[in-house]
Design a protein around this motif. Sequence first.
Motif, PDB file in Angstrom:
ATOM      1  N   MET A  82       0.852  -1.181   0.000  1.00 19.03           N
ATOM      2  CA  MET A  82       0.000   0.000   0.000  1.00 19.03           C
ATOM      3  C   MET A  82       0.892   1.236   0.000  1.00 19.03           C
ATOM      4  N   ASN A  83       0.784   2.009  -1.059  1.00 22.50           N
ATOM      5  CA  ASN A  83       1.579   3.233  -1.198  1.00 22.50           C
ATOM      6  C   ASN A  83       0.665   4.447  -1.239  1.00 22.50           C
ATOM      7  N   VAL A  84       1.244   5.600  -1.019  1.00 23.22           N
ATOM      8  CA  VAL A  84       0.508   6.873  -1.043  1.00 23.22           C
ATOM      9  C   VAL A  84      -0.769   6.739  -0.212  1.00 23.22           C
ATOM     10  N   LEU A  85      -0.601   6.285   0.996  1.00 23.43           N
ATOM     11  CA  LEU A  85      -1.752   6.049   1.861  1.00 23.43           C
ATOM     12  C   LEU A  85      -2.455   7.348   2.221  1.00 23.43           C
ATOM     13  N   LYS A  86      -3.770   7.250   2.331  1.00 27.08           N
ATOM     14  CA  LYS A  86      -4.616   8.396   2.646  1.00 27.08           C
ATOM     15  C   LYS A  86      -5.370   8.112   3.952  1.00 27.08           C
ATOM     16  N   PRO A  87      -5.816   9.144   4.630  1.00 27.54           N
ATOM     17  CA  PRO A  87      -6.588   8.922   5.856  1.00 27.54           C
ATOM     18  C   PRO A  87      -7.801   8.020   5.636  1.00 27.54           C
ATOM     19  N   GLU A  88      -8.398   8.103   4.464  1.00 28.42           N
ATOM     20  CA  GLU A  88      -9.573   7.260   4.190  1.00 28.42           C
ATOM     21  C   GLU A  88      -9.226   5.791   3.988  1.00 28.42           C
ATOM     22  N   ASP A  89      -7.958   5.447   3.972  1.00 28.86           N
ATOM     23  CA  ASP A  89      -7.552   4.042   3.943  1.00 28.86           C
ATOM     24  C   ASP A  89      -7.542   3.425   5.337  1.00 28.86           C
ATOM     25  N   THR A  90      -7.759   4.243   6.343  1.00 28.37           N
ATOM     26  CA  THR A  90      -7.789   3.745   7.712  1.00 28.37           C
ATOM     27  C   THR A  90      -8.916   2.733   7.885  1.00 28.37           C
ATOM     28  N   ALA A  91      -8.568   1.548   8.319  1.00 26.97           N
ATOM     29  CA  ALA A  91      -9.544   0.464   8.463  1.00 26.97           C
ATOM     30  C   ALA A  91      -8.843  -0.754   9.052  1.00 26.97           C
ATOM     31  N   VAL A  92      -9.627  -1.736   9.392  1.00 30.51           N
ATOM     32  CA  VAL A  92      -9.086  -3.055   9.696  1.00 30.51           C
ATOM     33  C   VAL A  92      -9.086  -3.846   8.392  1.00 30.51           C
ATOM     34  N   TYR A  93      -7.957  -4.410   8.059  1.00 30.55           N
ATOM     35  CA  TYR A  93      -7.799  -5.148   6.812  1.00 30.55           C
ATOM     36  C   TYR A  93      -7.819  -6.648   7.105  1.00 30.55           C
ATOM     37  N   PHE A  94      -8.623  -7.360   6.317  1.00 32.47           N
ATOM     38  CA  PHE A  94      -8.812  -8.793   6.494  1.00 32.47           C
ATOM     39  C   PHE A  94      -8.389  -9.547   5.245  1.00 32.47           C
ATOM     40  N   CYS A  95      -7.750 -10.650   5.455  1.00 32.82           N
ATOM     41  CA  CYS A  95      -7.365 -11.555   4.381  1.00 32.82           C
ATOM     42  C   CYS A  95      -8.417 -12.656   4.264  1.00 32.82           C
ATOM     43  N   THR A  96      -8.689 -13.089   3.037  1.00 35.17           N
ATOM     44  CA  THR A  96      -9.623 -14.188   2.840  1.00 35.17           C
ATOM     45  C   THR A  96      -9.390 -14.819   1.480  1.00 35.17           C
ATOM     46  N   TYR A  97     -10.181 -15.834   1.154  1.00 34.44           N
ATOM     47  CA  TYR A  97     -10.127 -16.425  -0.178  1.00 34.44           C
ATOM     48  C   TYR A  97     -11.533 -16.846  -0.578  1.00 34.44           C
ATOM     49  N   GLY A  98     -11.764 -16.855  -1.877  1.00 40.33           N
ATOM     50  CA  GLY A  98     -13.076 -17.198  -2.374  1.00 40.33           C
ATOM     51  C   GLY A  98     -13.045 -17.430  -3.875  1.00 40.33           C
ATOM     52  N   LEU A  99     -14.218 -17.546  -4.453  1.00 33.55           N
ATOM     53  CA  LEU A  99     -14.331 -17.848  -5.874  1.00 33.55           C
ATOM     54  C   LEU A  99     -14.367 -16.573  -6.698  1.00 33.55           C
ATOM     55  N   GLY A 100     -13.532 -16.520  -7.710  1.00 35.94           N
ATOM     56  CA  GLY A 100     -13.547 -15.374  -8.597  1.00 35.94           C
ATOM     57  C   GLY A 100     -12.925 -14.140  -7.975  1.00 35.94           C
ATOM     58  N   LEU A 101     -12.836 -13.110  -8.784  1.00 31.45           N
ATOM     59  CA  LEU A 101     -12.131 -11.907  -8.359  1.00 31.45           C
ATOM     60  C   LEU A 101     -12.949 -11.016  -7.430  1.00 31.45           C
ATOM     61  N   ARG A 102     -14.129 -11.453  -7.063  1.00 31.44           N
ATOM     62  CA  ARG A 102     -14.866 -10.786  -5.990  1.00 31.44           C
ATOM     63  C   ARG A 102     -14.910 -11.654  -4.745  1.00 31.44           C
ATOM     64  N   LEU A 103     -14.139 -12.736  -4.760  1.00 32.48           N
ATOM     65  CA  LEU A 103     -13.996 -13.611  -3.598  1.00 32.48           C
ATOM     66  C   LEU A 103     -15.347 -14.101  -3.085  1.00 32.48           C
ATOM     67  N   ARG A 104     -16.173 -14.549  -4.002  1.00 34.52           N
ATOM     68  CA  ARG A 104     -17.508 -15.017  -3.631  1.00 34.52           C
ATOM     69  C   ARG A 104     -17.427 -16.218  -2.705  1.00 34.52           C
ATOM     70  N   GLY A 105     -18.347 -16.251  -1.777  1.00 34.19           N
ATOM     71  CA  GLY A 105     -18.428 -17.392  -0.889  1.00 34.19           C
ATOM     72  C   GLY A 105     -17.335 -17.456   0.156  1.00 34.19           C
ATOM     73  N   ALA A 106     -16.643 -16.363   0.381  1.00 43.74           N
ATOM     74  CA  ALA A 106     -15.564 -16.378   1.377  1.00 43.74           C
ATOM     75  C   ALA A 106     -16.118 -16.726   2.750  1.00 43.74           C
ATOM     76  N   GLU A 107     -15.552 -17.765   3.350  1.00 47.14           N
ATOM     77  CA  GLU A 107     -16.034 -18.221   4.657  1.00 47.14           C
ATOM     78  C   GLU A 107     -14.998 -18.025   5.749  1.00 47.14           C
ATOM     79  N   TYR A 108     -13.746 -18.060   5.389  1.00 50.38           N
ATOM     80  CA  TYR A 108     -12.687 -18.020   6.384  1.00 50.38           C
ATOM     81  C   TYR A 108     -11.954 -16.689   6.288  1.00 50.38           C
ATOM     82  N   TRP A 109     -11.751 -16.101   7.448  1.00 48.37           N
ATOM     83  CA  TRP A 109     -11.151 -14.781   7.527  1.00 48.37           C
ATOM     84  C   TRP A 109     -10.044 -14.789   8.568  1.00 48.37           C
TER      85      TRP A 109
END
Length: 119
Positions: A82-109
């Motif tokens: 993550m480069n050129v970070l902005k205040p609006e990037d402030t958040a909790v970031y979670f990793c997951t996996y799922g189907l397709g590039l929208r990570l459909r059906g993600a169950e595990y976080w």
Amino acid sequence: QVQLVESGGGLVQPGGSLRLSCAASGSISSIYAMGWYRQAPGKQRELVAAMTDGGKTNYADSVKGRFTISRDNAKNTVSLQMNVLKPEDTAVYFCTYGLGLRLRGAEYWGQGTQVTVSS
């Protein structure tokens, strides 16, 4: 059940950089894309970036050109530069996996890692 563990969050000034990493405790099937969501206080969880086993990527419009996702299939890890970070990037970031590039059906976080962008 695969466990996902994120690391790399922290406090950074606007314009700074952070690198998040996520390690899976087991093998992630090649049919799954891996990626990152984030959730800011009072907001819904949103997809930030995802990457297929074959290297295709998807980014939220708000992070295009600033964030880069990468994946090591052999090590079952996914990272987010993550480069050129902005205040609006402030958040909790979670990793997951799922189907397709929208990570459909993600169950595990993962447990999430806090990113705070502030001067």
